[in-house]
Design an enzyme around this catalytic site. Structure first.
Site, PDB file in Angstrom:
ATOM      1  N   HIS A  19       0.856  -1.199   0.000  1.00 57.85           N
ATOM      2  CA  HIS A  19       0.000   0.000   0.000  1.00 57.85           C
ATOM      3  C   HIS A  19       0.888   1.242   0.000  1.00 57.85           C
ATOM      4  O   HIS A  19       1.303   1.737   1.043  1.00 57.85           O
ATOM      5  CB  HIS A  19      -0.920  -0.007   1.232  1.00 57.85           C
ATOM      6  CG  HIS A  19      -2.056   0.980   1.128  1.00 57.85           C
ATOM      7  ND1 HIS A  19      -3.371   0.613   1.219  1.00 57.85           N
ATOM      8  CD2 HIS A  19      -2.063   2.325   0.932  1.00 57.85           C
ATOM      9  CE1 HIS A  19      -4.151   1.680   1.088  1.00 57.85           C
ATOM     10  NE2 HIS A  19      -3.364   2.740   0.917  1.00 57.85           N
ATOM     11  N   HIS A  21       1.284   4.922  -2.460  1.00 59.89           N
ATOM     12  CA  HIS A  21       0.778   5.730  -3.568  1.00 59.89           C
ATOM     13  C   HIS A  21       1.940   6.411  -4.294  1.00 59.89           C
ATOM     14  O   HIS A  21       2.751   7.090  -3.662  1.00 59.89           O
ATOM     15  CB  HIS A  21      -0.197   6.788  -3.054  1.00 59.89           C
ATOM     16  CG  HIS A  21      -1.486   6.221  -2.548  1.00 59.89           C
ATOM     17  ND1 HIS A  21      -2.614   6.136  -3.330  1.00 59.89           N
ATOM     18  CD2 HIS A  21      -1.824   5.705  -1.335  1.00 59.89           C
ATOM     19  CE1 HIS A  21      -3.606   5.591  -2.627  1.00 59.89           C
ATOM     20  NE2 HIS A  21      -3.145   5.324  -1.405  1.00 59.89           N
ATOM     21  N   ASP A  23       1.958   9.007  -6.250  1.00 62.93           N
ATOM     22  CA  ASP A  23       1.942  10.461  -6.113  1.00 62.93           C
ATOM     23  C   ASP A  23       2.089  10.909  -4.665  1.00 62.93           C
ATOM     24  O   ASP A  23       2.117  12.110  -4.385  1.00 62.93           O
ATOM     25  CB  ASP A  23       0.663  11.058  -6.728  1.00 62.93           C
ATOM     26  CG  ASP A  23      -0.604  10.398  -6.209  1.00 62.93           C
ATOM     27  OD1 ASP A  23      -0.507   9.350  -5.539  1.00 62.93           O
ATOM     28  OD2 ASP A  23      -1.702  10.917  -6.484  1.00 62.93           O
ATOM     29  N   GLY A 176      -9.870   7.642  -2.393  1.00 66.88           N
ATOM     30  CA  GLY A 176     -10.518   8.940  -2.252  1.00 66.88           C
ATOM     31  C   GLY A 176     -11.351   8.959  -0.989  1.00 66.88           C
ATOM     32  O   GLY A 176     -11.410   7.989  -0.237  1.00 66.88           O
ATOM     33  N   HIS A 203      -9.912   0.689  -0.664  1.00 66.69           N
ATOM     34  CA  HIS A 203      -9.741   1.530   0.520  1.00 66.69           C
ATOM     35  C   HIS A 203     -11.041   1.472   1.326  1.00 66.69           C
ATOM     36  O   HIS A 203     -12.099   1.872   0.835  1.00 66.69           O
ATOM     37  CB  HIS A 203      -9.485   2.987   0.119  1.00 66.69           C
ATOM     38  CG  HIS A 203      -8.077   3.291  -0.249  1.00 66.69           C
ATOM     39  ND1 HIS A 203      -7.500   2.877  -1.430  1.00 66.69           N
ATOM     40  CD2 HIS A 203      -7.107   3.990   0.405  1.00 66.69           C
ATOM     41  CE1 HIS A 203      -6.255   3.310  -1.486  1.00 66.69           C
ATOM     42  NE2 HIS A 203      -5.985   3.984  -0.382  1.00 66.69           N
ATOM     43  N   GLU A 206     -11.104   3.352   6.798  1.00 67.84           N
ATOM     44  CA  GLU A 206     -10.122   4.369   7.199  1.00 67.84           C
ATOM     45  C   GLU A 206     -10.867   5.620   7.622  1.00 67.84           C
ATOM     46  O   GLU A 206     -10.930   5.958   8.793  1.00 67.84           O
ATOM     47  CB  GLU A 206      -9.162   4.694   6.046  1.00 67.84           C
ATOM     48  CG  GLU A 206      -8.146   5.771   6.392  1.00 67.84           C
ATOM     49  CD  GLU A 206      -7.400   6.307   5.172  1.00 67.84           C
ATOM     50  OE1 GLU A 206      -6.355   6.918   5.377  1.00 67.84           O
ATOM     51  OE2 GLU A 206      -7.873   6.130   4.042  1.00 67.84           O
ATOM     52  N   ASP A 295       1.688   4.008   2.843  1.00 64.26           N
ATOM     53  CA  ASP A 295       0.636   4.854   2.273  1.00 64.26           C
ATOM     54  C   ASP A 295       1.262   5.943   1.409  1.00 64.26           C
ATOM     55  O   ASP A 295       1.266   5.847   0.190  1.00 64.26           O
ATOM     56  CB  ASP A 295      -0.263   5.444   3.356  1.00 64.26           C
ATOM     57  CG  ASP A 295      -1.642   5.829   2.838  1.00 64.26           C
ATOM     58  OD1 ASP A 295      -1.951   5.484   1.676  1.00 64.26           O
ATOM     59  OD2 ASP A 295      -2.417   6.444   3.585  1.00 64.26           O
TER      60      ASP A 295
END
Length: 359
Positions: A19, A21, A23, A176, A203, A206, A295
Site C-alpha cells: 500500500h 501511492h 503520487d 478517495g 480503501h 479508514e 501509504d
C-alpha cells in the site's frame, strides 16, 4: 533482555510493500524540478527542505480530506510522460534502498491526463519507470491502477488494469474520500474484475466505519482491505482483556483477509489517535492478517523501515514479529502463488534468519 531491531538493522531486512501511492512518494527535489520544467507555479516553496516540511505539516491535520489536498501539488507536476517515468523510476530506487524486495505501487491514471496523455500512455510510462528503477536492484515492482471513488470512470480503469495485467499491472483499487462515496457505487467494475479472475483491493475502514468494510467485502468481493483499521469497532474487549469478535471481525480474521495497515498515515488522517492506541496492536495479538505499509512516503515522511521501527519502539516487537508482518504481506500479494512462495522461502525467511543470527 532480547535485542530489539534498530532502524539501521531493519533497513537491511527484506520487506514487502503493498500500500504505497506513487503520487504520495515523490522526492521534494523532483517536485521542484518538474514544476520548473512543466511551468507548474503553485508550489508553496521551491526550497527542498521547506517543501518537505510543508508536506508533512499539511498532512498532520487529522483530517482525511485535508490530507488528500496535498496531492494537488504532486499530481500537478506528474502530467507528462517524462515526469511519470522519472517519478516511477525514483520510486523503485527509493524502495530498493529501503530494503523492499517486492512492492505494489498504486496510482490513478485518470489524474494524469490533463496535458493530453491517454490512459494507456500513463500506464505505459509508469511501467517503464518501474522497470528502469528496478533494474539490478533486487526489487520487483508492480502497479495497482486506482479509480477515484467520487468519479465515474471505475469500469474504464478496471478494463485498463485487465488489459495490462500481463505486463506489470498487478491489480485494481479505488481510493478517495470514503464518506458519501461507498464502494457499491462501482459494483459493475468489481463484478467485471471478478469475471476476469482479476485481483483488487478497496480503501475501506479508514475515513469511514464498519459499513465501508462490509460493503467492500460482502458486496464488492475485495481481496484485501486498504487500511481496514475500523474493524476494531467490531471487537469488544472486556475489563479482564478478553476479546469478543463481532460477526464481521470474525469473518475478516477467519477468511484471512489482508489488512493493509499504514500506522503513521492513520495518525495523520485521524483514523487512530496514537500509535500506542492503534488497532494494529490488538489485531496482531488476535492474529488477523495484518500487514504494514507506508501509504504516502512524502506526506508521512516515512518508509517501511521507519514504520517497523516505530512499531518496535511502541509495542516491543522483535524480528519474529517483523518477519510475520512481512510474510503476511507476501502471502497477500497479487502475483502467482509459486512466485510468492519463492520470495518467502528464497529471500524473506533467509534474510530475516541472517539478521536474527547476527543480533
Amino acid at each position: 533482555m532480547t535485542h530489539q531491531p534498530t532502524l539501521d538493522e531493519i533497513r537491511k531486512a527484506p520487506k514487502v510493500l503493498l500500500h504505497d501511492h506513487l503520487d504520495g512518494g515523490v522526492r521534494p527535489q523532483t517536485i521542484i524540478d518538474l514544476a520548473r520544467e512543466t511551468g507548474y507555479d503553485a508550489l508553496p516553496t521551491t526550497d527542498v527542505e521547506e517543501l518537505r516540511t510543508w508536506f508533512r505539516e499539511a498532512s498532520d491535520s487529522g483530517s482525511l480530506e485535508r490530507y488528500l489536498e496535498t496531492f494537488d501539488h504532486t499530481v500537478g507536476v506528474m502530467q507528462t510522460r517524462d515526469a511519470l517515468v522519472r517519478v516511477a523510476a525514483e520510486c523503485a530506487e527509493d524502495l530498493a534502498n529501503d530494503g523492499v524486495v517486492y512492492a505494489e505501487v498504486r496510482y490513478a491514471p485518470e489524474l494524469h491526463t490533463s496535458e493530453g496523455l491517454s490512459l494507456d500512455e500513463v500506464v505505459e510510462a509508469v511501467l517503464e519507470g518501474f522497470k528502469i528503477g528496478s533494474e539490478g536492484r533486487g526489487i520487483r515492482v508492480g502497479a495497482l491502477l486506482t479509480a477515484m471513488r467520487h468519479q465515474a470512470r471505475s469500469m474504464e480503469i478496471a478494463e485498463l488494469a485487465v488489459r495490462y495485467r500481463d505486463v506489470g499491472v498487478a491489480g485494481f483499487d479505488i481510493a478517495g474520500a470514503e464518506a458519501g462515496f461507498p464502494p457499491t457505487r462501482h459494483l459493475d467494475a468489481f463484478e467485471y474484475l471478478q469475471r476476469e479472475n482479476s485481483h483488487f483491493t478497496i480503501h475501506a475502514g479508514e475515513g469511514f466505519g464498519l459499513p465501508s468494510i462490509w460493503q467492500a467485502l460482502q458486496w464488492c468481493g475485495a481481496d484485501r482491505l486498504g487500511h481496514g483499521v475500523r474493524i476494531i469497532d467490531d471487537i469488544q474487549v472486556a475489563t479482564d482483556g478478553t476479546p469478543k469478535l463481532g460477526r464481521l471481525a470474525a469473518y475478516v480474521r477467519d477468511k484471512r483477509i489482508p489488512l493493509e495497515m499504514c500506522p503513521t498515515s492513520n495518525l495523520q488522517t485521524g483514523a487512530a489517535t496514537s500509535l500506542a492506541e492503534h488497532p494494529i496492536g490488538l489485531l496482531r495479538r488476535l492474529y488477523f492478517r495484518v500487514t504494514v505499509h507506508t501509504d504516502n512516503r512524502l506526506m508521512s515522511d516515512t518508509s517501511v523501515s521507519k514504520e517497523f521501527a516505530n512499531l518496535v519502539e511502541t509495542f516491543g516487537y522483535g524480528w519474529d514479529d517483523l518477519q510475520w508482518f512481512t510474510v503476511n504481506a507476501m502471502k497477500s500479494a497479487f502475483i502467482p502463488f509459486d512466485e510468492r512462495l519463492a520470495l518467502i522461502n528464497g529471500v524473506i525467511k533467509p534474510g530475516f534468519a541472517q539478521l536474527k543470527w547476527q543480533a
